[in-house]
Write an enzyme that holds these catalytic residues in place. Structure first.
Site, PDB file in Angstrom:
ATOM      1  N   PHE A  58       9.439  -1.590 -11.661  1.00  0.00           N
ATOM      2  CA  PHE A  58       8.003  -1.755 -11.413  1.00  0.00           C
ATOM      3  C   PHE A  58       7.133  -1.347 -12.596  1.00  0.00           C
ATOM      4  O   PHE A  58       5.904  -1.439 -12.528  1.00  0.00           O
ATOM      5  CB  PHE A  58       7.590  -0.979 -10.152  1.00  0.00           C
ATOM      6  CG  PHE A  58       7.882   0.514 -10.189  1.00  0.00           C
ATOM      7  CD1 PHE A  58       6.997   1.392 -10.800  1.00  0.00           C
ATOM      8  CD2 PHE A  58       9.031   1.025  -9.601  1.00  0.00           C
ATOM      9  CE1 PHE A  58       7.262   2.761 -10.832  1.00  0.00           C
ATOM     10  CE2 PHE A  58       9.296   2.397  -9.622  1.00  0.00           C
ATOM     11  CZ  PHE A  58       8.405   3.262 -10.235  1.00  0.00           C
ATOM     12  N   ARG A  86      -1.553  15.735  -2.748  1.00  0.00           N
ATOM     13  CA  ARG A  86      -0.547  14.761  -2.294  1.00  0.00           C
ATOM     14  C   ARG A  86      -0.663  14.505  -0.787  1.00  0.00           C
ATOM     15  O   ARG A  86      -0.491  13.382  -0.327  1.00  0.00           O
ATOM     16  CB  ARG A  86       0.860  15.225  -2.684  1.00  0.00           C
ATOM     17  CG  ARG A  86       1.056  15.187  -4.202  1.00  0.00           C
ATOM     18  CD  ARG A  86       2.437  15.579  -4.634  1.00  0.00           C
ATOM     19  NE  ARG A  86       3.431  14.556  -4.318  1.00  0.00           N
ATOM     20  CZ  ARG A  86       3.597  13.425  -4.992  1.00  0.00           C
ATOM     21  NH1 ARG A  86       2.807  13.136  -6.012  1.00  0.00           N
ATOM     22  NH2 ARG A  86       4.537  12.582  -4.649  1.00  0.00           N
ATOM     23  N   THR A  92       3.118   7.041  -1.128  1.00  0.00           N
ATOM     24  CA  THR A  92       2.893   6.102  -2.243  1.00  0.00           C
ATOM     25  C   THR A  92       2.625   4.687  -1.744  1.00  0.00           C
ATOM     26  O   THR A  92       1.749   3.998  -2.257  1.00  0.00           O
ATOM     27  CB  THR A  92       4.142   6.096  -3.160  1.00  0.00           C
ATOM     28  OG1 THR A  92       4.406   7.441  -3.553  1.00  0.00           O
ATOM     29  CG2 THR A  92       3.917   5.253  -4.401  1.00  0.00           C
ATOM     30  N   ARG A 103      -4.794   6.805   0.884  1.00  0.00           N
ATOM     31  CA  ARG A 103      -4.104   5.515   0.712  1.00  0.00           C
ATOM     32  C   ARG A 103      -4.143   4.681   1.988  1.00  0.00           C
ATOM     33  O   ARG A 103      -4.296   3.465   1.924  1.00  0.00           O
ATOM     34  CB  ARG A 103      -2.683   5.744   0.216  1.00  0.00           C
ATOM     35  CG  ARG A 103      -2.671   6.080  -1.291  1.00  0.00           C
ATOM     36  CD  ARG A 103      -1.358   6.635  -1.716  1.00  0.00           C
ATOM     37  NE  ARG A 103      -1.240   6.780  -3.162  1.00  0.00           N
ATOM     38  CZ  ARG A 103      -0.374   7.607  -3.735  1.00  0.00           C
ATOM     39  NH1 ARG A 103       0.445   8.348  -2.994  1.00  0.00           N
ATOM     40  NH2 ARG A 103      -0.305   7.683  -5.051  1.00  0.00           N
ATOM     41  N   ASN A 113      -2.653   1.255  -5.114  1.00  0.00           N
ATOM     42  CA  ASN A 113      -2.583   2.289  -4.071  1.00  0.00           C
ATOM     43  C   ASN A 113      -3.645   3.377  -4.234  1.00  0.00           C
ATOM     44  O   ASN A 113      -3.453   4.517  -3.831  1.00  0.00           O
ATOM     45  CB  ASN A 113      -1.155   2.855  -3.957  1.00  0.00           C
ATOM     46  CG  ASN A 113      -0.730   3.669  -5.166  1.00  0.00           C
ATOM     47  OD1 ASN A 113      -1.391   3.624  -6.200  1.00  0.00           O
ATOM     48  ND2 ASN A 113       0.359   4.407  -5.044  1.00  0.00           N
ATOM     49  N   HIS A 116      -3.638   8.303  -7.960  1.00  0.00           N
ATOM     50  CA  HIS A 116      -2.429   8.949  -8.473  1.00  0.00           C
ATOM     51  C   HIS A 116      -2.649  10.452  -8.376  1.00  0.00           C
ATOM     52  O   HIS A 116      -3.763  10.923  -8.565  1.00  0.00           O
ATOM     53  CB  HIS A 116      -2.196   8.568  -9.950  1.00  0.00           C
ATOM     54  CG  HIS A 116      -1.184   9.465 -10.614  1.00  0.00           C
ATOM     55  ND1 HIS A 116       0.158   9.247 -10.498  1.00  0.00           N
ATOM     56  CD2 HIS A 116      -1.324  10.614 -11.332  1.00  0.00           C
ATOM     57  CE1 HIS A 116       0.804  10.227 -11.138  1.00  0.00           C
ATOM     58  NE2 HIS A 116      -0.077  11.055 -11.658  1.00  0.00           N
TER      59      HIS A 116
HETATM   60  P1  CMP Z   1       1.769   6.764  -8.843  1.00  0.00           P
HETATM   61  O1  CMP Z   1       1.664   8.000  -8.047  1.00  0.00           O
HETATM   62  O2  CMP Z   1       0.602   6.445  -9.720  1.00  0.00           O
HETATM   63  O3  CMP Z   1       3.091   6.833  -9.755  1.00  0.00           O
HETATM   64  C1  CMP Z   1       3.774   5.676 -10.164  1.00  0.00           C
HETATM   65  C2  CMP Z   1       3.269   4.430  -9.507  1.00  0.00           C
HETATM   66  O4  CMP Z   1       4.130   3.310  -9.556  1.00  0.00           O
HETATM   67  C3  CMP Z   1       3.061   4.673  -8.032  1.00  0.00           C
HETATM   68  O5  CMP Z   1       1.966   5.528  -7.831  1.00  0.00           O
HETATM   69  C4  CMP Z   1       2.915   3.248  -7.508  1.00  0.00           C
HETATM   70  O6  CMP Z   1       1.579   2.788  -7.600  1.00  0.00           O
HETATM   71  C5  CMP Z   1       3.754   2.430  -8.505  1.00  0.00           C
HETATM   72  N1  CMP Z   1       4.957   1.862  -7.898  1.00  0.00           N
HETATM   73  C6  CMP Z   1       5.225   0.555  -7.744  1.00  0.00           C
HETATM   74  N2  CMP Z   1       6.407   0.361  -7.169  1.00  0.00           N
HETATM   75  C7  CMP Z   1       6.923   1.587  -6.929  1.00  0.00           C
HETATM   76  C8  CMP Z   1       8.133   2.069  -6.328  1.00  0.00           C
HETATM   77  N3  CMP Z   1       9.059   1.243  -5.862  1.00  0.00           N
HETATM   78  N4  CMP Z   1       8.322   3.412  -6.246  1.00  0.00           N
HETATM   79  C9  CMP Z   1       7.402   4.273  -6.727  1.00  0.00           C
HETATM   80  N5  CMP Z   1       6.246   3.885  -7.308  1.00  0.00           N
HETATM   81  C10 CMP Z   1       6.000   2.559  -7.389  1.00  0.00           C
END
Ligand code: CMP
Length: 141
Positions: A58, A86, A92, A103, A113, A116
């Site tokens: 990703f 969190r 996530t 979220r 989403n 972060h």
């Molecule tokens: P974030 O907390 O910003 O950290 C990494 C980001 O990757 C996560 O939020 C998601 O927006 C994005 N992402 C996309 N696909 C995945 C996945 N399969 N697992 C974790 N993060 C993902």
């Protein structure tokens, strides 16, 4: 313990004009904004920030999304700030996020989403330093 964590309001939530609503959730849950900056990240900056995810399937979509518009970056400070943030964000994947979380209420997809947040003390320290020199974090003022 009093901690600091890095928070980013992502391009989807900035575009939806909900920065204030998200800030309210931080503030009403004991998290204080002690540094903040709006930025439109370059590809290199986003890749550097998410370097731990380099090589994951990703990664490219994540970097493309995070550079698709301006983001709002802040340092949150408070009791248990890392876990608290969190908890406020929710899972996530917004489809799995508990009702009432940021979220669940503001995000569309696992990439778009809304927010972060640092996932632990070491990443919090590194992520804060990535965006803010120590003198621009107004802790306790
Ligand atoms: P974030 O907390 O910003 O950290 C990494 C980001 O990757 C996560 O939020 C998601 O927006 C994005 N992402 C996309 N696909 C995945 C996945 N399969 N697992 C974790 N993060 C993902």
């Amino acid at each position: 313990a009093i901690e600091r964590t890095l928070s980013i309001i992502k391009p989807d939530a900035v575009a939806k004009n909900v920065i204030g609503k998200i800030y309210s959730r931080f503030e009403s849950n004991g998290l204080k904004i002690v540094a903040a900056r709006m930025r439109w990240l370059s590809r290199a900056e986003a890749e550097g920030f998410y370097a731990v995810h380099r090589g994951k399937p990703f990664f490219n979509d994540l970097v493309t999304f995070m550079t698709s518009g301006p983001v709002m970056i802040q340092v949150l400070e408070g009791e248990n700030a890392i876990a608290k943030n969190r908890e406020l964000m929710g899972a996530t994947d917004p489809k799995k996020a508990a009702p009432g979380t940021i979220r669940a209420d503001f995000a569309q997809s696992i990439d778009a989403n809304a927010v972060h947040g640092s996932d632990g003390p070491d990443t919090a320290k590194a992520e804060i330093a990535y965006f803010f020199p120590e003198m621009e974090v107004y802790s306790g003022r």
